[in-house]
Design an enzyme around this catalytic site. Structure first.
Site, PDB file in Angstrom:
ATOM      1  CE1 TYR A 142      -3.638   2.573   0.626  1.00  0.00           C
ATOM      2  CE2 TYR A 142      -2.384   3.266   2.545  1.00  0.00           C
ATOM      3  CZ  TYR A 142      -3.417   3.479   1.651  1.00  0.00           C
ATOM      4  OH  TYR A 142      -4.232   4.575   1.792  1.00  0.00           O
ATOM      5  CG  ASP A 237       5.605   3.616   0.898  1.00  0.00           C
ATOM      6  OD1 ASP A 237       5.912   4.229   1.936  1.00  0.00           O
ATOM      7  OD2 ASP A 237       4.445   3.492   0.492  1.00  0.00           O
ATOM      8  CE  LYS A 270       1.025   4.681   8.491  1.00  0.00           C
ATOM      9  NZ  LYS A 270       0.958   3.969   7.238  1.00  0.00           N
TER      10      LYS A 270
HETATM   11  C1  LIG Z   1       0.333   4.494   5.899  1.00  0.00           C
HETATM   12  C2  LIG Z   1       1.054   4.253   4.639  1.00  0.00           C
HETATM   13  C3  LIG Z   1       0.943   5.127   3.544  1.00  0.00           C
HETATM   14  C4  LIG Z   1      -0.040   6.262   3.507  1.00  0.00           C
HETATM   15  O1  LIG Z   1       0.219   7.233   4.460  1.00  0.00           O
HETATM   16  P1  LIG Z   1      -0.969   8.227   4.893  1.00  0.00           P
HETATM   17  O2  LIG Z   1      -0.312   9.188   5.817  1.00  0.00           O
HETATM   18  O3  LIG Z   1      -2.019   7.365   5.531  1.00  0.00           O
HETATM   19  O4  LIG Z   1      -1.473   8.866   3.646  1.00  0.00           O
HETATM   20  C5  LIG Z   1       1.761   4.909   2.451  1.00  0.00           C
HETATM   21  N1  LIG Z   1       2.618   3.880   2.417  1.00  0.00           N
HETATM   22  C6  LIG Z   1       2.743   3.012   3.438  1.00  0.00           C
HETATM   23  C7  LIG Z   1       3.733   1.910   3.345  1.00  0.00           C
HETATM   24  C8  LIG Z   1       1.949   3.157   4.569  1.00  0.00           C
HETATM   25  O5  LIG Z   1       2.056   2.260   5.563  1.00  0.00           O
END
Ligand SMILES: *Cc1c(COP(=O)(O)O)cnc(C)c1O
Length: 430
Positions: A142, A237, A270
């Site tokens: 994601y 990511d 995060k």
């Molecule tokens: C949480 C998450 C996102 C999205 O971040 P948001 O602040 O919720 O938009 C993107 N990539 C990864 C791997 C994530 O865990």
């Protein structure tokens, strides 16, 4: 007093589904979401005054625990000076310097407000820099809810994906190729077909949005080689893994496992906001200089680098650099996972788990899955029952079996052993 049930009923009248992010609605596990009133350290309290040991930590940001005094003080000081200026501040430089110090693959960083925004911007930058359109993502990873990334695999091998959300036109995802995680053969085929048109490959190197699945070292090594060979950017990511699985993120671990390894671009979120809306993308100056106002790739944000958010993030990043922080976090997370697997074994229930730093996953099976199909091949019935048995015993796990879990520095050995005791009772009830 409002109950969770009465609040949920009321919420559904004014907010679609009663929540502002779908997983909070408990759809996967059933039951009533808890409405949280406050949090401190490793605990959260709901509207009915029930206390829980929190293994979500706002889905990762709360690595030092809720309401850490040093973070609280930094935020309180920042708030008094102003909420937002829409003009540069010294604190943005401090946070940028702090991030770059911990992430050697990056020379410059731009701050944004959410992981979605950071991922979307990194892809635009990769496309602008390479002058190419196509990108590869992996099923089960994601990267936020940008249109081009809400894609699932097409029918054939290495074909273009289908939108996973209504409202995403097929033309918008026509450049997105979706491959199976950890499948070297598919990767090689996709590169041989599309390699010279690929702007980037985006990956969660330790995937936390399909439970907890590590990219294998040979897979990552081959991915790095292919990206370099074909001139596609490798985008890590690290929104979840950054400053969470290790001080230097997942890339610092792969650099240990694959000598000389580094991604081209990195995406953070995060933990870097410590619970405030803050995210970032980073890379070498040569690539980052393509961004406006220097270069032709447009990117902007009214609240980007927000003074309160940067104060919160900076205080959090300072705390995680204290000597021994990750060692003791890893040790406690490891104790949780080995306690859970031992308790399950005693109860005759198949369960395996994995963890790195303060991130963990467990799975009701004998073997850890290697890709999304393997994760989804298992039913969720057992997890869903376990989730509710634990919730009833004051342990708040992620309300879906395909989410990773998080331990903070505020979790004590006593919290871990209480959790394992709750799990023993929950396994007996399964
Ligand atoms: C949480 C998450 C996102 C999205 O971040 P948001 O602040 O919720 O938009 C993107 N990539 C990864 C791997 C994530 O865990």
């Amino acid at each position: 007093m409002s109950t969770n049930a009465s609040l949920f009923e009321r919420a559904q009248r004014s907010i679609p589904g009663g929540v502002n992010s779908p997983v909070r609605a408990f759809r996967a596990v059933g039951g009533t979401p808890r409405f949280i009133t406050r949090a401190q350290g490793a605990y959260i309290w709901d509207a009915e005054g029930q206390q829980y040991i929190d293994y979500i930590g706002s889905w990762g940001p709360m690595i030092v625990g809720h309401g850490h005094p040093a973070v609280l003080e930094a935020v309180q000081k920042a708030v008094v000076d102003g909420f937002s200026f829409g003009a540069p501040t010294e604190r943005e430089i401090e946070l940028a310097e702090e991030i770059l110090k911990l992430v050697p693959s990056a020379e410059q960083v731009r701050l944004v407000s959410s992981g979605t925004e950071a991922g979307m911007s990194a892809i635009r930058l990769a496309r602008g820099y390479t002058g190419r359109s196509k990108l590869i993502k992996f099923e089960g990873c994601y990267h936020g809810h940008a249109d081009a990334l809400l894609v699932k695999a097409g029918s054939g091998l290495a074909t273009f994906g289908h939108p996973t959300s209504a409202g995403v036109p097929p033309e918008v995802v026509q450049h997105t190729i979706v491959l199976e995680y950890n499948n070297v053969e598919q990767l090689e085929q996709a590169f041989s077909e599309h390699g010279h048109h690929l702007a980037c490959v985006m990956i969660e190197a330790i995937a936390g949005n399909m439970n907890f699945v590590r990219a294998s070292v040979p897979f990552m090594k081959r991915l790095r080689e292919l990206c370099t060979e074909y001139g596609a950017l490798l985008v890590f990511d690290e929104v979840m893994t950054g400053f969470r699985v290790a001080l230097g993120g997942a890339q610092s671990l792969f650099a240990q496992w694959i000598p000389g390894f580094k991604p081209d671009l990195s995406v953070f979120g995060k933990v870097i906001g410590g619970g405030m809306p803050l995210a970032a993308f980073a890379g070498p100056t040569e690539i980052m200089a393509q961004l406006a106002p220097l270069g032709p790739v447009y990117q902007a944000g009214t609240l980007s680098g927000n003074p309160v958010a940067t104060a919160c993030g900076l205080a959090t990043l300072k705390l995680i650099q204290q000597p021994g922080f990750f060692e003791s976090l890893s040790q406690r997370t490891g104790a949780l996972i080995s306690g859970l697997t031992d308790a399950a074994r005693t109860a005759g229930i198949p369960l395996c788990g994995d963890h790195l730093g303060g991130m963990f996953g467990f799975f009701f099976a004998d073997q850890l899955p290697q890709n999304y199909a393997a994760v989804m091949a298992h039913g969720s019935t057992r997890f869903n029952r376990f989730f509710h048995e634990m919730l009833d015993r004051g342990v708040y796990l992620a309300p879906a079996m395909y989410e990773a879990g998080f331990v903070s520095a505020a979790h004590t050995d006593k919290d871990i052993s209480q959790t394992i005791d709750a799990a023993k009772q929950a396994f007996a009830a399964l």
